[in-house]
Structures are given as structure tokens and as C-alpha cells.
Scaffold this motif. Structure first.
Motif, PDB file in Angstrom:
ATOM      1  N   ASN A  15      -8.046 -16.306  -5.574  1.00  0.00           N
ATOM      2  CA  ASN A  15      -8.508 -17.681  -5.784  1.00  0.00           C
ATOM      3  C   ASN A  15      -9.846 -17.731  -6.532  1.00  0.00           C
ATOM      4  O   ASN A  15     -10.452 -18.783  -6.653  1.00  0.00           O
ATOM      5  CB  ASN A  15      -8.622 -18.410  -4.441  1.00  0.00           C
ATOM      6  CG  ASN A  15      -9.696 -17.826  -3.542  1.00  0.00           C
ATOM      7  OD1 ASN A  15     -10.407 -16.887  -3.916  1.00  0.00           O
ATOM      8  ND2 ASN A  15      -9.834 -18.376  -2.346  1.00  0.00           N
ATOM      9  N   SER A  39     -22.063 -13.958   8.304  1.00  0.00           N
ATOM     10  CA  SER A  39     -20.643 -14.221   8.084  1.00  0.00           C
ATOM     11  C   SER A  39     -20.417 -14.600   6.624  1.00  0.00           C
ATOM     12  O   SER A  39     -21.179 -15.367   6.044  1.00  0.00           O
ATOM     13  CB  SER A  39     -20.201 -15.342   9.014  1.00  0.00           C
ATOM     14  OG  SER A  39     -18.843 -15.608   8.806  1.00  0.00           O
ATOM     15  N   THR A  44     -16.253  -7.391   5.915  1.00  0.00           N
ATOM     16  CA  THR A  44     -14.862  -7.088   6.263  1.00  0.00           C
ATOM     17  C   THR A  44     -14.053  -6.753   5.016  1.00  0.00           C
ATOM     18  O   THR A  44     -13.227  -5.841   5.036  1.00  0.00           O
ATOM     19  CB  THR A  44     -14.229  -8.280   6.996  1.00  0.00           C
ATOM     20  OG1 THR A  44     -14.976  -8.507   8.191  1.00  0.00           O
ATOM     21  CG2 THR A  44     -12.781  -8.000   7.378  1.00  0.00           C
TER      22      THR A  44
HETATM   23  P1  ADP Z   1     -14.703 -12.511   9.416  1.00  0.00           P
HETATM   24  O1  ADP Z   1     -15.905 -13.354   9.164  1.00  0.00           O
HETATM   25  O2  ADP Z   1     -14.767 -11.708  10.658  1.00  0.00           O
HETATM   26  O3  ADP Z   1     -14.302 -11.711   8.181  1.00  0.00           O
HETATM   27  P2  ADP Z   1     -13.117 -14.877   9.011  1.00  0.00           P
HETATM   28  O4  ADP Z   1     -12.926 -15.823  10.149  1.00  0.00           O
HETATM   29  O5  ADP Z   1     -14.091 -15.168   7.903  1.00  0.00           O
HETATM   30  O6  ADP Z   1     -13.455 -13.480   9.663  1.00  0.00           O
HETATM   31  O7  ADP Z   1     -11.702 -14.574   8.330  1.00  0.00           O
HETATM   32  C1  ADP Z   1     -10.535 -14.421   9.089  1.00  0.00           C
HETATM   33  C2  ADP Z   1      -9.356 -14.200   8.132  1.00  0.00           C
HETATM   34  O8  ADP Z   1      -9.284 -15.225   7.137  1.00  0.00           O
HETATM   35  C3  ADP Z   1      -9.462 -12.895   7.353  1.00  0.00           C
HETATM   36  O9  ADP Z   1      -8.159 -12.315   7.258  1.00  0.00           O
HETATM   37  C4  ADP Z   1      -9.949 -13.296   5.970  1.00  0.00           C
HETATM   38  O10 ADP Z   1      -9.470 -12.398   4.978  1.00  0.00           O
HETATM   39  C5  ADP Z   1      -9.343 -14.678   5.820  1.00  0.00           C
HETATM   40  N1  ADP Z   1     -10.232 -15.540   4.996  1.00  0.00           N
HETATM   41  C6  ADP Z   1     -11.545 -15.726   5.159  1.00  0.00           C
HETATM   42  N2  ADP Z   1     -12.020 -16.592   4.222  1.00  0.00           N
HETATM   43  C7  ADP Z   1     -10.956 -16.972   3.490  1.00  0.00           C
HETATM   44  C8  ADP Z   1     -10.790 -17.857   2.373  1.00  0.00           C
HETATM   45  N3  ADP Z   1     -11.819 -18.519   1.820  1.00  0.00           N
HETATM   46  N4  ADP Z   1      -9.557 -18.006   1.887  1.00  0.00           N
HETATM   47  C9  ADP Z   1      -8.529 -17.346   2.418  1.00  0.00           C
HETATM   48  N5  ADP Z   1      -8.618 -16.496   3.458  1.00  0.00           N
HETATM   49  C10 ADP Z   1      -9.819 -16.313   3.984  1.00  0.00           C
END
Ligand code: ADP
Ligand code: ADP
Length: 226
Positions: A15, A39, A44
Motif C-alpha cells: 500500500n 509502536s 516487527t
Molecule cells: P505491532 O505494533 O505489535 O506490530 P500492530 O497492532 O501494529 O502490532 O499490527 C498487528 C497486525 O496488523 C500485524 O500483522 C501487522 O502487520 C498488521 N498491520 C499493522 N499496520 C497495518 C496497516 N497499516 N495496514 C495493514 N496491516 C497492518
């Protein structure tokens, strides 16, 4: 060669989100490295690229000198531990721990010996025939650790593994992680947004912000100007 090397590693999601930008790092065998940062800074994503769960958009990754960019996760000498444990609820502890070896097609006798050894190391002997759903958070995290370690990875990747535990348990598992690092001599890469955790566990801390590495230093130099 270093155990793990990242050279100009970058990740742009489909994206268009630039999640990681020009990440350089060289890790010695047996080192405990923490990725620290708020965060959304790319911790990750970087860990998942090392594990092979996420493709690498630019740069190169090497483990013990060998390029791994195109290797599928199951062929990398890494194991990943998740905050939510990701255990199979319907399998016993023993079977959960041995699952990776089963998938690899290891003969049963060899598998059983390895599983028993790691179950002993992590103090899971008493619960080995139980199902994870009946166990505490600390026990579950030990099972997840055992499952990651039983395949004898060169590098253990931990994604906020203590986040779901209460303060006492967190301290206990922290101590166990340090012991494992010392006894097994394997490399740990640990993701956290908790400064105290990074400070007490790691040999070096990689401070990240908005997809970039801001600073890499041992804990006692974290607040010193370069
Ligand atoms: P963390 O902060 O521990 O990485 P998140 O809650 O940010 O966890 O993300 C949880 C899941 O959502 C992960 O699999 C991540 O890849 C996905 N993710 C995070 N941000 C986005 C985004 N903007 N668009 C799509 N998927 C996302
Ligand atoms: P952290 O682990 O430090 O919380 P992440 O690596 O999860 O950070 O996320 C880094 C950036 O990439 C964030 O802006 C996040 O929203 C975005 N992101 C994470 N996963 C995805 C995804 N699957 N698709 C698109 N954007 C993502």
C-alpha cells in the motif's frame, strides 16, 4: 562472518507504507540484541523480514555469511516466538514442542530425545502431557520458547514475548532468557517498546524511530551522546 547482517534493508508495503528504511546491523554469535522504539516504528516488520514471513524490498540479509533474502522461512536457521504464543490448543505440551521436528520429518526416537531435553531445560516436565489451554501465561510462554528452541536455531527471534505476562512472571522469564542465552550460545533478537526490558536484557540496543535506526549502543551508553 557475523551471525546476522542487515545491509541497507528496507521494506515498503504494497500500500506504499515505507515501514523500514536503510537498516544496517551486524550481530555477533551469542549476542542479545533488542529493537526498541514506539509502536509503528518498524520493529516487527524487521523481525518478520529476518524470519522470512515478510519479503525484503531492498538491501541484503545474511546469516553466517549466507544471503537469505530469497529463502523461505522453513529453510532459515531462525525460530520466532510471538506474544500470543500461537500454540495448538488441541495438542499436548509435548506434541506442541515437537511439532517443528515432526514437520521436518525427523525420526520419532530422535525427536523424542530432543523434545525431552528441552522440556527439562524449561521446567515443563510436570505439564508435558497437558494441553496449553489449561496452563498459565508463563507456562504457555515457556512452551512457545521450547517449541522455538527444539529445532536448534542459530537465531531466536522474539516479538514482545513478555507483553502478556504480569510483572513477576515477566522478571522470571527474563531471567530464563538470559540463562538460555548463556547456556545455548545462540543469538537473540528481541522486539520491545519497553525501555526497562531492553536495558536489563540486551548486550546492544537498536533504537528505532519512523522506520530508521537512530542509534545502536550497549545499555550503559544508551543515554550518552555519540
Ligand atoms: P505491532 O505494533 O505489535 O506490530 P500492530 O497492532 O501494529 O502490532 O499490527 C498487528 C497486525 O496488523 C500485524 O500483522 C501487522 O502487520 C498488521 N498491520 C499493522 N499496520 C497495518 C496497516 N497499516 N495496514 C495493514 N496491516 C497492518
Ligand atoms: P512496530 O513493530 O514497531 O510496532 P510495525 O513493523 O508493525 O512497527 O509497523 C511499521 C509500519 O508499517 C507502521 O506504519 C505500520 O502501520 C505499517 N504496517 C505494518 N504491517 C503492515 C502491513 N501488513 N501492510 C501495510 N502497512 C503495514
Amino acid at each position: 562472518a557475523h551471525d546476522l547482517e542487515l545491509v541497507g534493508v528496507g521494506k515498503v508495503y504494497d500500500n506504499g507504507t515505507p515501514a523500514v528504511i536503510g537498516f544496517d546491523l551486524a550481530v555477533e554469535k551469542g549476542e542479545f540484541i533488542a529493537f526498541l522504539g514506539p509502536s509503528g516504528c518498524g520493529k516487527t516488520t524487521t523481525l518478520r523480514m529476518i524470519a522470512g514471513f515478510e519479503s525484503i524490498s531492498s538491501g541484503e540479509m545474511r546469516i553466517r555469511g549466507k544471503r537469505i533474502n530469497e529463502l523461505p522461512p522453513e529453510r532459515r536457521p531462525t525460530s520466532m516466538i510471538f506474544q500470543n504464543y500461537a500454540l495448538f490448543p488441541h495438542m499436548t505440551v509435548r506434541r506442541n514442542v515437537g511439532y517443528g521436528l515432526e514437520v521436518k520429518g525427523l525420526p520419532k526416537a530422535e525427536r523424542d530425545a530432543k523434545v525431552e531435553r528441552i522440556i527439562e531445560t524449561l521446567g515443563l516436565g510436570d505439564v508435558a502431557d497437558k494441553r496449553p489451554e489449561r496452563l498459565s501465561g508463563g507456562q504457555r510462554q515457556r512452551i512457545a520458547l521450547a517449541r522455538g528452541l527444539v529445532v536448534e536455531p542459530d537465531i531466536l527471534l522474539l516479538d514482545e514475548p513478555l507483553g502478556a505476562l504480569d510483572a513477576n512472571l515477566r522478571k522470571a522469564i527474563q531471567n530464563e532468557l538470559k540463562l538460555l542465552q548463556k547456556n545455548l550460545g545462540i543469538t537473540f533478537v528481541f522486539v520491545t517498546h519497553a525501555q526497562s526490558e531492553a536495558l536489563s536484557l540486551s548486550d546492544r540496543i537498536v533504537v528505532m524511530n519512523q522506520g530508521r535506526v537512530e542509534q545502536i549502543s550497549p545499555p550503559h551508553q544508551l543515554y550518552r551522546r555519540p
